[in-house]
Write an enzyme that holds these catalytic residues in place. Sequence first.
Site, PDB file in Angstrom:
ATOM      1  N   ASP A   1      -9.888   5.272  -2.059  1.00 26.21           N
ATOM      2  CA  ASP A   1      -8.644   5.882  -2.900  1.00 26.21           C
ATOM      3  C   ASP A   1      -9.193   6.611  -4.366  1.00 26.21           C
ATOM      4  O   ASP A   1     -10.636   6.879  -4.075  1.00 26.21           O
ATOM      5  CB  ASP A   1      -7.837   4.724  -3.240  1.00 26.21           C
ATOM      6  CG  ASP A   1      -8.314   3.819  -4.105  1.00 26.21           C
ATOM      7  OD1 ASP A   1      -9.623   3.760  -4.408  1.00 26.21           O
ATOM      8  OD2 ASP A   1      -7.565   3.154  -4.837  1.00 26.21           O
TER       9      ASP A   1
ATOM     10  N   TYR B   1      -7.198   6.054   4.354  1.00 25.62           N
ATOM     11  CA  TYR B   1      -7.109   5.101   3.525  1.00 25.62           C
ATOM     12  C   TYR B   1      -6.302   3.884   3.593  1.00 25.62           C
ATOM     13  O   TYR B   1      -6.952   2.648   3.623  1.00 25.62           O
ATOM     14  CB  TYR B   1      -6.872   5.642   2.018  1.00 25.62           C
ATOM     15  CG  TYR B   1      -6.534   4.531   1.323  1.00 25.62           C
ATOM     16  CD1 TYR B   1      -7.577   3.714   0.613  1.00 25.62           C
ATOM     17  CD2 TYR B   1      -5.091   4.296   0.705  1.00 25.62           C
ATOM     18  CE1 TYR B   1      -7.243   2.527  -0.271  1.00 25.62           C
ATOM     19  CE2 TYR B   1      -4.884   3.173  -0.226  1.00 25.62           C
ATOM     20  CZ  TYR B   1      -6.083   2.583  -0.480  1.00 25.62           C
ATOM     21  OH  TYR B   1      -5.407   1.287  -1.409  1.00 25.62           O
TER      22      TYR B   1
ATOM     23  N   GLU C   1       0.920  -1.083  -0.087  1.00 26.06           N
ATOM     24  CA  GLU C   1      -0.132   0.015  -0.070  1.00 26.06           C
ATOM     25  C   GLU C   1       0.658   1.059   0.061  1.00 26.06           C
ATOM     26  O   GLU C   1       0.619   2.254  -0.516  1.00 26.06           O
ATOM     27  CB  GLU C   1      -0.778   0.191   1.300  1.00 26.06           C
ATOM     28  CG  GLU C   1      -1.872  -1.030   1.190  1.00 26.06           C
ATOM     29  CD  GLU C   1      -3.219  -0.772  -0.030  1.00 26.06           C
ATOM     30  OE1 GLU C   1      -3.001   0.418  -0.719  1.00 26.06           O
ATOM     31  OE2 GLU C   1      -3.770  -1.755  -0.650  1.00 26.06           O
TER      32      GLU C   1
ATOM     33  N   CYS D   1     -13.886   1.832 -14.514  1.00 27.52           N
ATOM     34  CA  CYS D   1     -14.620   3.295 -14.263  1.00 27.52           C
ATOM     35  C   CYS D   1     -13.459   3.855 -14.336  1.00 27.52           C
ATOM     36  O   CYS D   1     -12.859   4.751 -13.164  1.00 27.52           O
ATOM     37  CB  CYS D   1     -15.260   3.191 -12.853  1.00 27.52           C
ATOM     38  SG  CYS D   1     -16.339   4.973 -12.955  1.00 27.52           S
TER      39      CYS D   1
ATOM     40  N   CYS E   1     -20.525  -1.863 -18.640  1.00 22.77           N
ATOM     41  CA  CYS E   1     -20.317  -1.568 -17.523  1.00 22.77           C
ATOM     42  C   CYS E   1     -21.680  -2.119 -16.672  1.00 22.77           C
ATOM     43  O   CYS E   1     -22.647  -1.922 -17.231  1.00 22.77           O
ATOM     44  CB  CYS E   1     -20.292  -0.023 -16.886  1.00 22.77           C
ATOM     45  SG  CYS E   1     -20.227   0.208 -15.111  1.00 22.77           S
TER      46      CYS E   1
ATOM     47  N   CYS F   1     -18.370   2.501 -20.748  1.00 23.77           N
ATOM     48  CA  CYS F   1     -19.938   2.565 -19.901  1.00 23.77           C
ATOM     49  C   CYS F   1     -20.814   1.582 -20.587  1.00 23.77           C
ATOM     50  O   CYS F   1     -21.737   0.925 -19.935  1.00 23.77           O
ATOM     51  CB  CYS F   1     -20.247   3.986 -20.188  1.00 23.77           C
ATOM     52  SG  CYS F   1     -19.133   5.219 -19.088  1.00 23.77           S
TER      53      CYS F   1
END
Length: 347
Positions: free
Chosen positions: A134, A116, A33, A188, A198, A195
Amino acid sequence: MEFSTVLIDWYQKNKRNLPWRDTTDPYKIWISEIILQQTRVSQGLPYYHAFITQYPTISDLAMASEKDILILWQGLGYYSRARNLHEAAKNIHLYYHGIFPSDYSTILSLKGIGEYTAAAIASFAFKLPHPVLDGNVYRFISRLFGIEEPIDTNQGKKKIQHALGIIFDQSQPDIFNQAIMEFGALQCVPKKPACDRCAFSHQCIAYKNRKVDQLPYKRGRTKVVNTFHTYFFIRYKENTYIEQRTEGIWKNLYQFPMVESLKSSEDSICELSEYFTNNPKINIIDSYTTKHLLSHRKIYATFYTINLNKRPLFLKNNIFEITMKAMGTKYPLSILIQNFMKRNTHD
């Protein structure tokens, strides 16, 4: 929960095979991370493997020298991440016997860990119900719920957090968090998302209102400041001369003697004589100018390559002589200095 089921089903079919997803070891998750902050996965992956190999445990990392850690970090940028990582490892080694804490508040208290990262570690390693936020999640949520408030304002952040809470699956927070971040990273995406393919297009408010390319919205960007660096690459036989930075984003990294200003100045070369007490013959054989863009700063850097006919004595105590082979192997460098050294080698 229908949303979670659809999202996790998409994730299982489309997720990337990444090593930190095959473990619940909080140390390995933490390393991944921190490395992936402001860093693409493809760039961060070899660094992750290098860190886990060289420092397989928290105590190994804690006992390492900062210089060795910075050498391993070279090329990733945002070097405060490495310094904070080291500081947190030392605290875990000292106060928690080298065992990574398992509660959210303690994780959050560690140096360099924000909300986060704490939520990611808590959910991935310990299955604690803390949603992650995030950049990928901000983008997906703002489009899905049609949130037009700037995401860099308190009001915008609160709306995103509230919306995320509506769909968050507390029964499997680890998989849900991985899935929603991966969806933002692969599906995304910022520009030209697919889209029409999606799984959530039928309920995406931005898609229905043709505002996908407008969201998320940010109030404004931080002003970029121009700075000017003049570096003196001084060579005597097979040696050169460096100094260690004591502040700023490149704190504790090494560089050639440098003059910094907020405006361009051709007089910087005149300051070169101040470095010497025995007045060796100075031969400027090359000058090279480049630009280096940071998040809030644009650096215009000029490098003067200088040959000397005898070993100099420096007035400044923090400048010292090393072999050129030691640059970057024994002394960590910023990417700006690394790139110059590569150019100089190729030339």
